[in-house]
Design an enzyme around this catalytic site. Structure first.
Site, PDB file in Angstrom:
ATOM      1  N   ASP A   1     -56.879 -60.939  62.117  1.00  0.00           N
ATOM      2  CA  ASP A   1     -56.412 -60.266  63.330  1.00  0.00           C
ATOM      3  C   ASP A   1     -54.955 -60.591  63.625  1.00  0.00           C
ATOM      4  O   ASP A   1     -54.212 -59.727  64.091  1.00  0.00           O
ATOM      5  CB  ASP A   1     -57.298 -60.659  64.521  1.00  0.00           C
TER       6      ASP A   1
ATOM      7  N   CYS B   1     -59.105 -69.549  59.030  1.00  0.00           N
ATOM      8  CA  CYS B   1     -60.402 -69.002  58.617  1.00  0.00           C
ATOM      9  C   CYS B   1     -60.315 -67.516  58.318  1.00  0.00           C
ATOM     10  O   CYS B   1     -61.336 -66.890  58.039  1.00  0.00           O
ATOM     11  CB  CYS B   1     -61.472 -69.290  59.664  1.00  0.00           C
TER      12      CYS B   1
HETATM   13  C1  PEP Z   1     -59.828 -63.354  61.709  1.00  0.00           C
HETATM   14  O1  PEP Z   1     -59.514 -62.518  62.551  1.00  0.00           O
HETATM   15  O2  PEP Z   1     -59.028 -63.826  60.868  1.00  0.00           O
HETATM   16  C2  PEP Z   1     -61.208 -63.855  61.629  1.00  0.00           C
HETATM   17  C3  PEP Z   1     -61.529 -64.845  60.840  1.00  0.00           C
HETATM   18  O3  PEP Z   1     -62.154 -63.252  62.382  1.00  0.00           O
HETATM   19  P1  PEP Z   1     -62.813 -61.824  62.079  1.00  0.00           P
HETATM   20  O4  PEP Z   1     -62.437 -61.440  60.682  1.00  0.00           O
HETATM   21  O5  PEP Z   1     -64.263 -62.032  62.283  1.00  0.00           O
HETATM   22  O6  PEP Z   1     -62.173 -60.965  63.122  1.00  0.00           O
HETATM   23 MG    MG Z   2     -60.741 -62.114  64.250  1.00  0.00          MG
END
Ligand code: PEP
Ligand code: MG
Length: 589
Positions: free
Chosen positions: A463, A510
């Site tokens: 994001d 992450c």
């Molecule tokens: C991110 O945004 O990097 C993340 C790990 O969350 P998601 O992909 O679930 O939005």
């Molecule tokens: Mg995210």
């Protein structure tokens, strides 16, 4: 080469990584031909009896499949068939067929098909993923009942003799459940998304799969040679010798590497000179824990809880949630499990929660914004996570934080959850740590203001990149702009890590960027404490980490100039990995 045998590449959504090649087996929609017939009044009881027998047979078959799936996979996957059983047991559906029989004097096949079509049409037209899935359930079950009325049993997938790649318009869950891993090397479908039942099953079975290909079943015939890249979402029809060679080489390198890396499973992720970085795993379902162990990850850096609720039509209550979290926490103990509170919205919608349609869902009422507005939903989840914390090591992660008020508000609700459990005498970890997803630029830019409220940060680069570079992460037309090594992204990552270290807390990453082995040296040089990724990326990243000297990562970061483009920086990262871990570099292209 005849024109028809030229290589074509179809692009879809990769839902289960891996490469598979072999002949296609086209699974045509095996509709039963319904012969329309007028019946006399005295024939009605016989038609009703036939219908009831077919329902009983269908019910028995579904239960058998469900048990088979439960044994082969897990109860979570098997529960998908609850929805099918509900159709068989749905009195209003059954009554409507019986009423139709009496009213129209048509044979039961004709009436059943008409009723099912009406249901499917009504549900499929709704703007709701869950209800659209229910339409697929009704189609699947109706097909099965019609087969039973015709005295046939489905043979298509069960009778496969040779290894092949399945191509279909769509695969019903009961088809996917029948897939024989020995014979089905991969599959490609016209329909489907990452959250469709088919995708869930593919991941559970670890079969390379690409869905959402639009017209694959029209362009491919049985026997066509295919190659599926389930990671990139590509299907090659009549793959050229160069493509086969490229993938063949990659596969050989990959296999050799994986065999070697298997031996590293219990080795630490540390550079040659002893600098440690924790490699954790991202999971979406409790059964993903098997892969976490198999690939040697240390703990879970991101447990995306919203995916837990996909196969249910209601929000799970506290006990159900606590059971799911506890299962993961107990299996991982003494390693840590970071549980992220619900991150619905954006591209993740739950059927069980009604949210109004929005023009900009990624920037809308989602994640922590939704939870703070629905404190009872949030409180239930926090209580469930706290309960699990008594059974191992748990940390809580809040998604989509954009300002300090949200953190304070979330922590207040967490305190309320703790007070309630304390009063009820329910044990939990009093010292449970909390962290923030840093995935909105405003959070990265005010990291020092946020740090005193928590014990860690986790950079959600998926994001963060989308918001910083104004690139919709699911829009395939602008993927060329989605650049993790853009200097603006590296600036925000560095800023966040430095602010956290000054405040005495740690930062992990992450987002998908963390699992890209080529970027590992850069991220380590920027000072990241943990990289959390899909479990199967762990061995590759570990290999890169173990091939490095720490000073090489520092030198890489120092070599980055403000005038560099994302491409320049990426090339410098790739050059370093080519030098230190050539097998991994070859594999990642
Ligand atoms: C991110 O945004 O990097 C993340 C790990 O969350 P998601 O992909 O679930 O939005
Ligand atoms: Mg995210």
């Amino acid at each position: 080469m005849p024109e028809a045998d030229r290589e074509i590449v179809l692009r879809g959504v990769g839902v289960c990584p891996g490469v598979a090649s072999g002949p296609a087996f086209l699974l045509t929609a095996d509709e039963v031909r319904v012969v329309e017939r007028t019946i006399e009044e005295r024939e009605i009881p016989r038609e009703i009896a036939r219908f009831e027998e077919a329902l009983i047979a269908t019910r028995r078959q579904l239960l058998e499949i469900q048990q088979r799936v439960g044994r082969a996979l897990d109860q979570e996957s098997a529960s998908i068939f609850d929805a099918h059983l509900l159709v068989v047991d749905d009195r209003s559906f059954v009554e409507e067929v019986l009423r139709g029989l009496r009213a129209t004097h048509r044979n039961v096949e004709t009436v059943l098909r008409g009723v099912a079509e009406r249901y499917v049409e009504a549900l499929a037209g709704l703007d709701d993923d869950y209800l659209r899935e229910r339409a697929a359930d009704i189609k699947d079950v109706t097909r099965r009942i019609l087969h039973n009325l015709a005295g046939q049993t489905k043979a298509t997938l069960e009778g496969l003799k040779d290894p092949c790649l399945i191509v279909a318009g769509d695969l019903a869950p009961s088809d996917t459940a029948m897939l024989d891993r020995e014979r089905v090397l991969g599959f490609a479908t016209d329909l489907g998304s990452t959250t469709s039942h088919t995708a869930i099953m593919a991941r559970a079975l670890e079969i390379p799969a690409v869905v959402g290909l639009h017209d694959a079943s029209v362009r491919i015939s049985t026997g066509d040679p295919l190659l599926i890249d389930g990671g990139k979402g590509l299907v090659y029809v009549h793959p050229s010798p160069e493509t086969l060679d490229r993938y063949g080489r990659l596969e050989r390198v990959h296999r050799r590497l994986i065999a070697r890396l298997d031996q590293l499973r219990d080795e630490p992720a540390q550079t040659r000179d002893g600098y440690m970085v924790n490699l954790a795993a991202n999971i979406e379902m409790p059964h993903d824990v098997d892969a976490v162990f198999r690939h040697g990850a240390h703990g879970i850096g991101l447990f995306r809880t919203e995916f837990l609720f996909l196969t249910r039509d209601h929000l799970p209550d506290e006990a159900e949630q606590a059971a799911a979290y506890t299962e993961v926490v107990e299996r991982l103990a003494p390693e840590t499990v970071i549980i992220r509170t619900m991150d619905i919205g954006g591209d993740k919608f739950l059927s069980s929660i009604k949210t109004p349609p929005e023009l900009n869902p990624f920037m809308g009422w989602r994640a922590i914004r939704f939870c703070l507005a629905q404190p009872e939903v949030f409180l239930t989840q926090l209580r469930a996570i706290l309960r699990a914390s008594a059974r191992g090591r748990v940390k809580i992660l809040y998604p989509m934080i954009s300002n300090v008020d949200e953190v304070v508000h979330a922590q207040r609700i967490l305190e309320q959850a703790k007070t309630e459990l304390r009063d009820e005498g329910v044990p939990f970890d009093e010292a449970i740590e909390t962290g923030l997803m840093i995935e909105v630029p405003s959070a990265a830019l005010t990291a020092e203001q946020l740090a005193p409220h928590v014990q860690f940060f986790s950079l959600g680069t998926n994001d963060l990149i989308q918001y910083t570079l104004a690139v919709d992460r699911v829009n395939e037309r602008i993927t060329y702009l989605y650049e993790p090594t853009h200097p603006a992204i590296l600036y925000l990552i560095r800023r966040t890590i430095e602010a956290s270290h000054r405040a005495g807390i740690w930062t992990g990453i992450c987002g998908e960027m963390a699992g890209n082995p080529v970027l590992a040296p850069l991220l380590i040089g920027l000072g990241v404490d943990e990289l959390s990724m899909s479990p199967n990326q762990v061995p590759l990243v570990k290999e890169v980490v173990r091939s490095l000297h720490y000073h090489q990562t520092e030198a890489l970061v120092e070599s980055v100039r403000p005038s560099d483009s994302a491409g320049d920086i990426l090339e410098r990262c790739a050059a370093l990995v080519r030098e230190t871990a050539p097998d991994v570099a070859q594999l990642t292209g």
